[in-house]
Design a protein around this motif. Structure first.
Motif, PDB file in Angstrom:
ATOM      1  N   ASP A  26      72.721   6.058  62.941  1.00  0.00           N
ATOM      2  CA  ASP A  26      71.400   6.115  62.329  1.00  0.00           C
ATOM      3  C   ASP A  26      70.366   6.692  63.269  1.00  0.00           C
ATOM      4  O   ASP A  26      70.399   6.437  64.474  1.00  0.00           O
ATOM      5  N   ILE A  27      69.468   7.454  62.697  1.00  0.00           N
ATOM      6  CA  ILE A  27      68.207   7.774  63.362  1.00  0.00           C
ATOM      7  C   ILE A  27      67.108   7.416  62.388  1.00  0.00           C
ATOM      8  O   ILE A  27      67.161   7.768  61.208  1.00  0.00           O
ATOM      9  N   LYS A  28      66.144   6.694  62.872  1.00  0.00           N
ATOM     10  CA  LYS A  28      64.978   6.331  62.070  1.00  0.00           C
ATOM     11  C   LYS A  28      63.773   6.965  62.750  1.00  0.00           C
ATOM     12  O   LYS A  28      63.455   6.652  63.893  1.00  0.00           O
ATOM     13  N   ALA A  29      63.121   7.895  62.060  1.00  0.00           N
ATOM     14  CA  ALA A  29      62.056   8.684  62.674  1.00  0.00           C
ATOM     15  C   ALA A  29      60.811   8.703  61.791  1.00  0.00           C
ATOM     16  O   ALA A  29      60.896   8.545  60.566  1.00  0.00           O
ATOM     17  N   ARG A  30      59.668   8.921  62.422  1.00  0.00           N
ATOM     18  CA  ARG A  30      58.418   9.038  61.691  1.00  0.00           C
ATOM     19  C   ARG A  30      57.839  10.428  61.902  1.00  0.00           C
ATOM     20  O   ARG A  30      57.819  10.937  63.026  1.00  0.00           O
ATOM     21  N   ASN A  31      57.394  11.055  60.816  1.00  0.00           N
ATOM     22  CA  ASN A  31      56.770  12.360  60.962  1.00  0.00           C
ATOM     23  C   ASN A  31      55.249  12.217  61.133  1.00  0.00           C
ATOM     24  O   ASN A  31      54.722  11.100  61.138  1.00  0.00           O
ATOM     25  N   LYS A  32      54.563  13.314  61.239  1.00  0.00           N
ATOM     26  CA  LYS A  32      53.123  13.285  61.527  1.00  0.00           C
ATOM     27  C   LYS A  32      52.318  12.749  60.346  1.00  0.00           C
ATOM     28  O   LYS A  32      51.165  12.361  60.517  1.00  0.00           O
ATOM     29  N   LYS A  33      52.895  12.757  59.148  1.00  0.00           N
ATOM     30  CA  LYS A  33      52.206  12.209  57.986  1.00  0.00           C
ATOM     31  C   LYS A  33      52.413  10.700  57.866  1.00  0.00           C
ATOM     32  O   LYS A  33      51.860  10.066  56.984  1.00  0.00           O
ATOM     33  N   GLY A  34      53.238  10.148  58.760  1.00  0.00           N
ATOM     34  CA  GLY A  34      53.508   8.720  58.712  1.00  0.00           C
ATOM     35  C   GLY A  34      54.736   8.356  57.905  1.00  0.00           C
ATOM     36  O   GLY A  34      55.150   7.198  57.887  1.00  0.00           O
ATOM     37  N   GLU A  35      55.341   9.318  57.218  1.00  0.00           N
ATOM     38  CA  GLU A  35      56.541   9.044  56.435  1.00  0.00           C
ATOM     39  C   GLU A  35      57.720   8.747  57.353  1.00  0.00           C
ATOM     40  O   GLU A  35      57.790   9.249  58.478  1.00  0.00           O
ATOM     41  N   ILE A  36      58.641   7.923  56.868  1.00  0.00           N
ATOM     42  CA  ILE A  36      59.777   7.487  57.677  1.00  0.00           C
ATOM     43  C   ILE A  36      61.066   8.099  57.137  1.00  0.00           C
ATOM     44  O   ILE A  36      61.331   8.072  55.935  1.00  0.00           O
ATOM     45  N   TYR A  37      61.858   8.678  58.044  1.00  0.00           N
ATOM     46  CA  TYR A  37      63.155   9.254  57.690  1.00  0.00           C
ATOM     47  C   TYR A  37      64.262   8.365  58.239  1.00  0.00           C
ATOM     48  O   TYR A  37      64.233   7.970  59.409  1.00  0.00           O
ATOM     49  N   ALA A  43      65.144  -0.416  51.643  1.00  0.00           N
ATOM     50  CA  ALA A  43      64.344  -1.626  51.425  1.00  0.00           C
ATOM     51  C   ALA A  43      63.976  -2.276  52.758  1.00  0.00           C
ATOM     52  O   ALA A  43      62.849  -2.732  52.955  1.00  0.00           O
ATOM     53  N   LYS A  44      64.936  -2.295  53.689  1.00  0.00           N
ATOM     54  CA  LYS A  44      64.678  -2.886  55.003  1.00  0.00           C
ATOM     55  C   LYS A  44      63.636  -2.071  55.762  1.00  0.00           C
ATOM     56  O   LYS A  44      62.746  -2.618  56.417  1.00  0.00           O
ATOM     57  N   ALA A  45      63.727  -0.746  55.667  1.00  0.00           N
ATOM     58  CA  ALA A  45      62.754   0.114  56.348  1.00  0.00           C
ATOM     59  C   ALA A  45      61.353  -0.081  55.793  1.00  0.00           C
ATOM     60  O   ALA A  45      60.363   0.053  56.519  1.00  0.00           O
ATOM     61  N   ILE A  46      61.269  -0.410  54.514  1.00  0.00           N
ATOM     62  CA  ILE A  46      59.962  -0.664  53.909  1.00  0.00           C
ATOM     63  C   ILE A  46      59.397  -2.001  54.381  1.00  0.00           C
ATOM     64  O   ILE A  46      58.244  -2.094  54.805  1.00  0.00           O
ATOM     65  N   ILE A  71      52.177   0.367  53.699  1.00  0.00           N
ATOM     66  CA  ILE A  71      53.529   0.879  53.477  1.00  0.00           C
ATOM     67  C   ILE A  71      53.529   2.403  53.395  1.00  0.00           C
ATOM     68  O   ILE A  71      52.734   2.997  52.674  1.00  0.00           O
ATOM     69  N   GLN A  72      54.424   3.018  54.156  1.00  0.00           N
ATOM     70  CA  GLN A  72      54.603   4.464  54.130  1.00  0.00           C
ATOM     71  C   GLN A  72      55.896   4.808  53.390  1.00  0.00           C
ATOM     72  O   GLN A  72      56.840   4.010  53.332  1.00  0.00           O
ATOM     73  N   LYS A  73      55.935   6.000  52.841  1.00  0.00           N
ATOM     74  CA  LYS A  73      57.104   6.441  52.100  1.00  0.00           C
ATOM     75  C   LYS A  73      58.328   6.540  53.011  1.00  0.00           C
ATOM     76  O   LYS A  73      58.222   6.929  54.173  1.00  0.00           O
ATOM     77  N   VAL A  74      59.501   6.207  52.458  1.00  0.00           N
ATOM     78  CA  VAL A  74      60.765   6.283  53.191  1.00  0.00           C
ATOM     79  C   VAL A  74      61.661   7.327  52.530  1.00  0.00           C
ATOM     80  O   VAL A  74      61.852   7.322  51.313  1.00  0.00           O
ATOM     81  N   ILE A  75      62.196   8.238  53.342  1.00  0.00           N
ATOM     82  CA  ILE A  75      63.135   9.258  52.872  1.00  0.00           C
ATOM     83  C   ILE A  75      64.487   8.992  53.518  1.00  0.00           C
ATOM     84  O   ILE A  75      64.609   8.993  54.749  1.00  0.00           O
ATOM     85  N   SER A  76      65.491   8.746  52.692  1.00  0.00           N
ATOM     86  CA  SER A  76      66.841   8.438  53.165  1.00  0.00           C
ATOM     87  C   SER A  76      67.730   9.672  53.057  1.00  0.00           C
ATOM     88  O   SER A  76      67.820  10.287  51.995  1.00  0.00           O
ATOM     89  N   ILE A  77      68.376  10.044  54.172  1.00  0.00           N
ATOM     90  CA  ILE A  77      69.303  11.180  54.189  1.00  0.00           C
ATOM     91  C   ILE A  77      70.668  10.667  54.651  1.00  0.00           C
ATOM     92  O   ILE A  77      70.816  10.218  55.784  1.00  0.00           O
ATOM     93  N   SER A  78      71.651  10.732  53.758  1.00  0.00           N
ATOM     94  CA  SER A  78      72.988  10.228  54.062  1.00  0.00           C
ATOM     95  C   SER A  78      73.975  11.385  54.126  1.00  0.00           C
ATOM     96  O   SER A  78      74.091  12.163  53.174  1.00  0.00           O
ATOM     97  N   ILE A  79      74.681  11.483  55.250  1.00  0.00           N
ATOM     98  CA  ILE A  79      75.710  12.508  55.441  1.00  0.00           C
ATOM     99  C   ILE A  79      77.052  11.798  55.346  1.00  0.00           C
ATOM    100  O   ILE A  79      77.394  10.991  56.214  1.00  0.00           O
ATOM    101  N   VAL A  80      77.811  12.066  54.291  1.00  0.00           N
ATOM    102  CA  VAL A  80      79.060  11.337  54.081  1.00  0.00           C
ATOM    103  C   VAL A  80      80.254  12.279  54.203  1.00  0.00           C
ATOM    104  O   VAL A  80      80.228  13.410  53.716  1.00  0.00           O
ATOM    105  N   TYR A  81      81.296  11.789  54.880  1.00  0.00           N
ATOM    106  CA  TYR A  81      82.530  12.550  55.093  1.00  0.00           C
ATOM    107  C   TYR A  81      83.678  11.968  54.271  1.00  0.00           C
ATOM    108  O   TYR A  81      84.821  12.043  54.671  1.00  0.00           O
ATOM    109  N   PHE A  82      83.364  11.384  53.135  1.00  0.00           N
ATOM    110  CA  PHE A  82      84.402  10.892  52.248  1.00  0.00           C
ATOM    111  C   PHE A  82      84.000  11.239  50.815  1.00  0.00           C
ATOM    112  O   PHE A  82      82.892  11.716  50.569  1.00  0.00           O
ATOM    113  N   ASP A  83      84.915  11.026  49.872  1.00  0.00           N
ATOM    114  CA  ASP A  83      84.667  11.395  48.480  1.00  0.00           C
ATOM    115  C   ASP A  83      83.820  10.325  47.811  1.00  0.00           C
ATOM    116  O   ASP A  83      84.345   9.311  47.326  1.00  0.00           O
ATOM    117  N   LEU A  84      82.515  10.546  47.796  1.00  0.00           N
ATOM    118  CA  LEU A  84      81.585   9.602  47.194  1.00  0.00           C
ATOM    119  C   LEU A  84      81.343   9.996  45.742  1.00  0.00           C
ATOM    120  O   LEU A  84      80.637  10.955  45.450  1.00  0.00           O
TER     121      LEU A  84
END
Length: 314
Positions: A62-73, A94-97, A110-123
């Motif tokens: 995981d990487i949890k990062a904040r951009n200049k607008k305050g949004e969380i990735y 939900a936990k990040a919020i 509360i700032q917006k949260v953007i979730s990016i998931s990179i999966v190496y299996f058949d989801l």
């Protein structure tokens, strides 16, 4: 691919290298290409859940990062199949919020949260390698999209200084509710022609074109080359690859055992029970191999959920 063109896997890089501020440009390029937004990382955040729950670390980067607008990735790499993966993505956002709110804080913090998931299996089932989801509130009868009124906008937490010119950016609830990206690496089989496809090619094969100008990848060529690592870094990276091979083998065997038991019983409960039984029996072998490789007992416990006292006897 020549030895001089060998680049480290993204899942290892995101854990070991990309958390440093000097390497934010690689991470910014990655996010910008996949979200189609110009992203500037301001800081890397620590996740409360990562600090408390051991199982949040299992087979997850995981990487949890904040951009200049305050949004969380939230950027997550998942290497092996997980039955309730979508539920865990929901838990992560939900936990990040909730981590943003302290006792007595107002909801407007509360700032917006953007979730990016990179999966190496058949989801799931689908023909695409990139899926995107946002929350829109649509009228049941008229099918219009609910708009945030001007008065309501003043109550929505905005970027720094809350300038009037920035208020106009917030038009829909989708600007507040979490946003999700799922990158299905194994589904990418195209030629890398666009920046997005070049990133997909790197995620799947580790290849970066010599002439690439793709945001993030052009910087990754300089910073993620295998031959530029110190002997210690190379050793740690090779151990990481070995652990991935062993883990994938363990979970593959566990799935086979689970499916066999499930088919015999003919019910879904049998499948899940069989998978759990298979994982439990194979975890011991996995822990034994990791111990032979010299992996610290604390790390083995974190990866396998086996008590340290048991690991010492292996």
């Amino acid at each position: 691919m020549h030895a001089s063109d060998k680049y480290v896997r993204f899942d290892w890089a995101i854990k070991q290298l990309l958390r440093e501020k000097a390497n934010f440009d690689v991470l910014e390029g990655f996010i910008s290409v996949f979200t189609n937004e110009d992203v500037k990382i301001e800081e890397i955040l620590e996740s409360e859940s990562n600090q408390i729950y051991i199982d949040d670390k299992f087979n997850r980067v995981d990487i949890k990062a904040r951009n200049k607008k305050g949004e969380i990735y939230i950027i997550e790499v998942q290497l092996s199949r997980e039955i309730h993966y979508l539920e865990r993505i929901l838990y992560g956002t939900a936990k990040a919020i909730t981590e943003q709110l302290h006792l007595g804080s107002d909801y407007k913090e509360i700032q917006k949260v953007i979730s990016i998931s990179i999966v190496y299996f058949d989801l799931g089932k689908g023909s695409d390698y990139l899926y995107h989801g946002q929350v829109q509130l649509e009228g049941v009868h008229n099918h219009d999209i609910l708009q945030v009124t001007r008065r309501e906008k003043r109550g929505i937490n905005m970027p720094i200084n809350d300038e009037p010119s920035k208020l106009s950016r917030l038009k829909n609830p989708s600007d507040i509710f979490p946003e999700y990206y799922i990158i299905r690496v194994n589904e990418f089989n195209d030629l890398a022609k666009t920046p997005l496809e070049e990133w997909m090619d790197y995620l799947k094969s580790g290849i970066i074109k010599d002439e690439t100008q793709t945001p993030g990848l052009n910087k990754a060529k300089e910073k993620l080359q295998y031959l530029m690592m110190t002997p210690e870094e190379k050793s740690a990276y090779e151990r990481h690859l070995d652990a991935i091979r062993i883990q994938n083998d363990v979970l593959s065997n566990a799935r086979e055992e689970g499916w066999e038991e499930g088919l015999e019983k003919g019910i879904e409960k049998g499948i899940e029970k069989g998978i759990e039984k298979g994982i439990a029996s194979e975890a011991i072998r996995y822990a034994t191999e990791l111990k032979k490789m010299g992996i610290p007992i604390e790390k083995i416990e974190e990866l396998t959920h086996i008590d340290q006292n048991v690991i010492k006897t292996l």
